[in-house]
Design an enzyme around this catalytic site. Structure first.
Site, mmCIF file in Angstrom:
data_model
loop_
_atom_site.group_PDB
_atom_site.id
_atom_site.type_symbol
_atom_site.label_atom_id
_atom_site.label_comp_id
_atom_site.label_asym_id
_atom_site.label_seq_id
_atom_site.Cartn_x
_atom_site.Cartn_y
_atom_site.Cartn_z
ATOM 1 N N ASP A 109 46.027 -5.068 71.705
ATOM 2 C CA ASP A 109 45.460 -6.023 72.414
ATOM 3 C C ASP A 109 44.010 -5.459 72.020
ATOM 4 O O ASP A 109 43.368 -4.554 72.644
ATOM 5 C CB ASP A 109 45.453 -6.201 73.665
ATOM 6 C CG ASP A 109 44.472 -7.172 74.249
ATOM 7 O OD1 ASP A 109 43.838 -7.972 73.611
ATOM 8 O OD2 ASP A 109 44.677 -7.409 75.731
ATOM 9 N N GLU A 155 29.240 -22.870 73.775
ATOM 10 C CA GLU A 155 28.036 -23.418 74.363
ATOM 11 C C GLU A 155 26.892 -23.677 73.444
ATOM 12 O O GLU A 155 26.059 -24.639 73.621
ATOM 13 C CB GLU A 155 27.560 -22.535 75.624
ATOM 14 C CG GLU A 155 28.916 -22.726 76.714
ATOM 15 C CD GLU A 155 28.539 -21.632 77.694
ATOM 16 O OE1 GLU A 155 29.289 -21.512 78.846
ATOM 17 O OE2 GLU A 155 27.829 -20.467 77.579
ATOM 18 N N HIS A 193 46.205 -2.579 77.985
ATOM 19 C CA HIS A 193 45.017 -2.072 78.717
ATOM 20 C C HIS A 193 44.896 -0.861 79.310
ATOM 21 O O HIS A 193 43.998 -0.504 79.963
ATOM 22 C CB HIS A 193 44.649 -3.201 79.773
ATOM 23 C CG HIS A 193 44.369 -4.594 79.462
ATOM 24 N ND1 HIS A 193 43.839 -5.235 80.206
ATOM 25 C CD2 HIS A 193 44.179 -5.154 78.062
ATOM 26 C CE1 HIS A 193 43.379 -6.756 79.724
ATOM 27 N NE2 HIS A 193 43.638 -6.527 78.220
ATOM 28 N N ASP A 223 45.435 -13.598 69.068
ATOM 29 C CA ASP A 223 44.744 -12.354 69.832
ATOM 30 C C ASP A 223 45.712 -11.452 69.448
ATOM 31 O O ASP A 223 45.578 -10.370 68.673
ATOM 32 C CB ASP A 223 44.619 -12.964 71.281
ATOM 33 C CG ASP A 223 44.050 -11.977 72.043
ATOM 34 O OD1 ASP A 223 44.014 -10.541 71.677
ATOM 35 O OD2 ASP A 223 43.556 -12.153 73.183
ATOM 36 N N GLU A 248 35.418 -10.281 74.755
ATOM 37 C CA GLU A 248 36.594 -11.275 75.494
ATOM 38 C C GLU A 248 37.116 -10.675 76.692
ATOM 39 O O GLU A 248 37.218 -11.384 77.682
ATOM 40 C CB GLU A 248 37.657 -11.352 74.245
ATOM 41 C CG GLU A 248 38.702 -12.346 74.674
ATOM 42 C CD GLU A 248 39.868 -11.492 75.360
ATOM 43 O OE1 GLU A 248 40.704 -12.439 75.660
ATOM 44 O OE2 GLU A 248 39.836 -10.451 75.626
#
Length: 742
Positions: free
Chosen positions: A383, A433, A550, A450, A421
């Site tokens: 990740d 946006e 993580h 991802d 992210e």
């Protein structure tokens, strides 16, 4: 005289005949020499090119991409992140294998970091303020990767700083019901709660705790949820297997909204208005800190009080008690408190997206977007670098073919390497946006890869129902990793469902939450999207995600040994995602299927009728408008399918093809309602918005119904009626976009 007349007639006839012949062949020749653009406009996807692409995708190139990407930790906005920015630019600007153009987009965003000079601490302190135990501040080293000075201390991004101290209690997963049940037994005022990952979002574990008077929260990963109960690094966990070692800590962003927090609905440029920090919502109101399960084991097994319910028990070889509050009087921590010293600080920092394009030859103003975030918490091999390594291989192959003049897509392809992210999908959200109008009007679809490979058992894909068809077509053409069967045939063995139209097929999930960078494209812009990865065999492990997630152990060593030796699953994902990308970019008529969408709406309707109709009828609320809307959508979808199937599309006018493609492209935009979910930031899609009700049906209706049943208030039943109307009219409106244009 007669002779002259006859000669004149014969001569005239000959001239006329020659003229007719010249005219005939001249017209035929002229007609066959049509302008060059006619052939281009009518071109369809080239199956030989698709095969050439897939055969060129190289697993060793992907392996080396990952090796390069994981040399140093690359948390957002750090020096390591800047290295990866430059790597992406170098690859995408390469004169031989690069894209048409590549550049960086900068955003000034609100981030949260620990203070390296004052590390966060978790301690057990006696009544005399003696420190009896200190939780590990840095994960244990097994390879040189963990010793890199840029490895960030485990922390909860966006946790407020503070120094709460109180008696410890165990609150299971920190769900609202968990705190409610715990509060029935224990006075939670002034306590510190320890919770395990899962069940509720990271920030929610603290948000749910604060109303009960809890002043601080710890969170850990229970071995039951990630390691199938295994706990020893002597022979059971990494470096001996893929399981998380005892000191492993899952870092994360502890916020509930996506995008930059201080510029809601605005791109976070230098001059953009920013709301005050104190007005930010959706973050922990009290300090929270993650710890490893080796420390959680010490704390939980010393707790006093009543035994927690069986469903709260984990893998530790002790009973998980509620807490007295606090520790049992027979433990070494009798009458002691737990103290959190959190020194996190918020900063505005520049974060970069790296963007690249291949310009379309026929419809350059129609975009297929392929994205993956670049930043990680530490080395981030899985990740997100598994996805980045796949994206780099796809762009290498396609870029080389463009540079060699062998191919140029019909439509433009945009590649996005999103920044920040991990702090809340910031890079992709700010991009949507900033370019809201252009992307809304012109984007065909978004492909998200991802975490490309969680493990090497099977493909897993989620997306809008209309992409099911193109996913299946691609998966049938790709060989499954390490097997003599296709990705499709292997996929159907692991995840399948029975379709009324297609029989037994692979199950494609729905993008109902905000788990990755597809969120802004789906929920904010209403762009048809998908997420593709390889996953583990869930019959062989109960791990809620790959165990090094993580942590400082998500390294090249971990990925190459335990996730995908040989990188053949990475290769299968690259071939599948690239196949889908080419089809969306090159097909004359977009390979999107509205009838598959109708089937999903019918499934949702069936569940809604079963769960809600009787009660709603008793309240005087009819579900007939919703039933009619879904039926009309089915009719309109069938009609458009027939138009596509029965038309000689190659010989149709370009505007006819454009009209059909616009109907397919804009379908999901028809389901947007900016007023439907005022309490859900940037959620506008009434079919796929997130839901807390836990029902496989329309989210707004499900949540409103659950709340009305809970409160019984007439105004809450009115909200059910409101969401029923929103939903019915959105589906009816979407159906009207599929019928012949008037």
């Amino acid at each position: 005289m007669i002779k002259q007349v006859l000669i004149s007639i014969v001569f005239g006839a000959a001239v006329l005949t020659v003229g007719i012949l010249i005219g005939h062949f001249g017209i035929t020749k002229s007609g066959s020499s049509s302008p060059s653009w006619v052939k281009d406009v009518a071109k369809d996807v080239d199956e030989d090119f698709v095969e050439k692409f897939m055969s060129t995708v190289d697993n060793i190139q992907i392996q080396e991409n990952l090796r390069e990407l994981t040399k140093v930790p690359h948390m957002a906005t750090t020096a390591g992140d800047e290295e990866t920015v430059n790597l992406m630019l170098k690859r995408w600007q390469d004169p031989s294998t690069g894209l048409d153009q590549a550049w960086r987009e900068e955003y000034l965003v609100h981030l949260s970091f620990p203070d390296p000079k004052n590390p966060n601490k978790v301690t057990v302190v006696s009544p005399s303020d003696t420190v009896l135990h200190t939780a590990r501040e840095k994960e244990k080293s097994y390879t040189p990767d963990q010793d890199d000075p840029e490895v960030v201390q485990p922390y909860a991004a966006y946790s407020p700083p503070g120094h709460p101290q109180g008696k410890l209690v165990y609150a299971n997963q920190g769900k609202p019901g968990d705190y409610q049940k715990l509060n029935e037994t224990v006075d939670l005022r002034g306590t510190i709660a320890i919770t395990r990952y899962g069940g509720a979002g990271r920030a929610a574990k603290a948000i749910n705790a604060a109303p009960y008077g809890v002043i601080g929260v710890l969170v850990y990963t229970d071995p039951l949820d990630i390691n199938d109960g295994l706990m020893s690094d002597v022979n059971e966990t990494y470096p001996h297997s893929w399981y998380m070692p005892p000191s492993g800590v899952e870092r994360g962003s502890f916020n509930t909204h996506y995008g930059d927090m201080r510029t809601p609905y605005l791109a976070a440029k230098d001059e953009t208005y920013r709301i005050p920090v104190e007005d930010i919502t959706g973050i922990p109101p009290i300090p929270i800190q993650p710890i490893g399960f080796e420390d959680a084991y010490i704390l939980i097994c010393a707790l006093g009080g009543e035994a927690a319910p069986s469903v709260w028990q984990g893998a530790f070889n002790c009973t998980y008690n509620f807490g007295g509050p606090g520790f049992t009087n027979t433990s070494a921590f009798n009458n002691s408190d737990v103290r959190l010293d959190i020194f996190n600080n918020n900063v505005l920092k520049n974060s970069s997206n790296v963007m690249g394009i291949i310009r379309g030859s026929v419809e350059p103003d129609r975009y297929v977007i392929y994205g993956n975030h670049r930043d990680s918490w530490v080395h981030g091999a899985i990740d997100p670098s598994s996805g980045t390594s796949v994206m780099l291989e796809i762009t290498r192959v396609l870029g080389q073919m463009v540079k060699q003049g062998l191919w140029r897509p019909r439509r433009s392809i945009i590649f996005g390497s999103w920044g920040a992210e991990e702090f809340g999908l910031i890079g992709s959200a700010e991009y949507t946006e900033q370019y809201f109008a252009k992307l809304s009007e012109r984007t065909i679809a978004y492909i998200n890869v991802d975490i490309a490979v969680f493990a090497n058992a099977s493909l897993r894909a989620s997306g809008m129902p209309s992409v099911q068809n193109v996913l299946f077509k691609a998966a049938k053409q790709v060989k499954a990793a390490g097997l003599d069967t296709s990705v499709y045939d292997n996929w159907i063995q692991y995840f399948n469902r029975t379709s009324p139209a297609h029989g037994i097929i692979p199950r494609v999930g729905y993008l109902t939450g905000a788990g990755s960078d597809y969120a802004a494209f789906v929920h904010y812009l209403g762009i048809t999207s998908m997420d593709i990865s390889y996953i583990y065999d869930r019959s062989k492990t109960k791990a809620r995600i790959y165990p090094a997630y993580h942590t400082a152990y998500d390294t090249f060593d971990y990925a190459s040994k335990y996730i995908d030796p040989g990188f053949v699953s990475h290769q299968a994902v690259a071939r599948t995602a690239g196949n889908v990308l080419i089809r969306l970019a090159d097909s004359l008529v977009l390979p999107l299927n509205c009838s598959d969408y109708a089937e999903s709406l019918e499934d949702y309707l069936k569940t809604a009728v079963r769960l809600y109709e009787d009660k709603l009828q008793a309240k005087g609320i009819s579900m007939e408008p919703l039933k009619r809307a879904v039926a009309n959508f089915r009719s309109a979808a069938t009609h458009l399918d027939q138009v596509i199937l029965t038309s000689d599309l190659v010989n149709e006018t370009p505007m006819t093809i454009r009209r059909i493609n616009d109907q397919l492209m804009l379908l999901d935009r028809a389901f947007l309602d900016p007023l439907a979910f005022p309490d859900k930031y940037a959620y506008r899609h009434v079919i796929w918005a997130s839901s807390s009700a836990g029902k496989q049906t329309f989210p707004g209706l499900a949540d409103a119904y659950a709340n009305a049943e809970l409160t019984g208030q007439p105004r809450d039943w009115d909200k059910v009626h409101y969401h029923l109307s929103v939903l019915s009219q959105a589906i009816e409106g979407a159906a009207n976009t599929l019928v012949d244009v008037i």
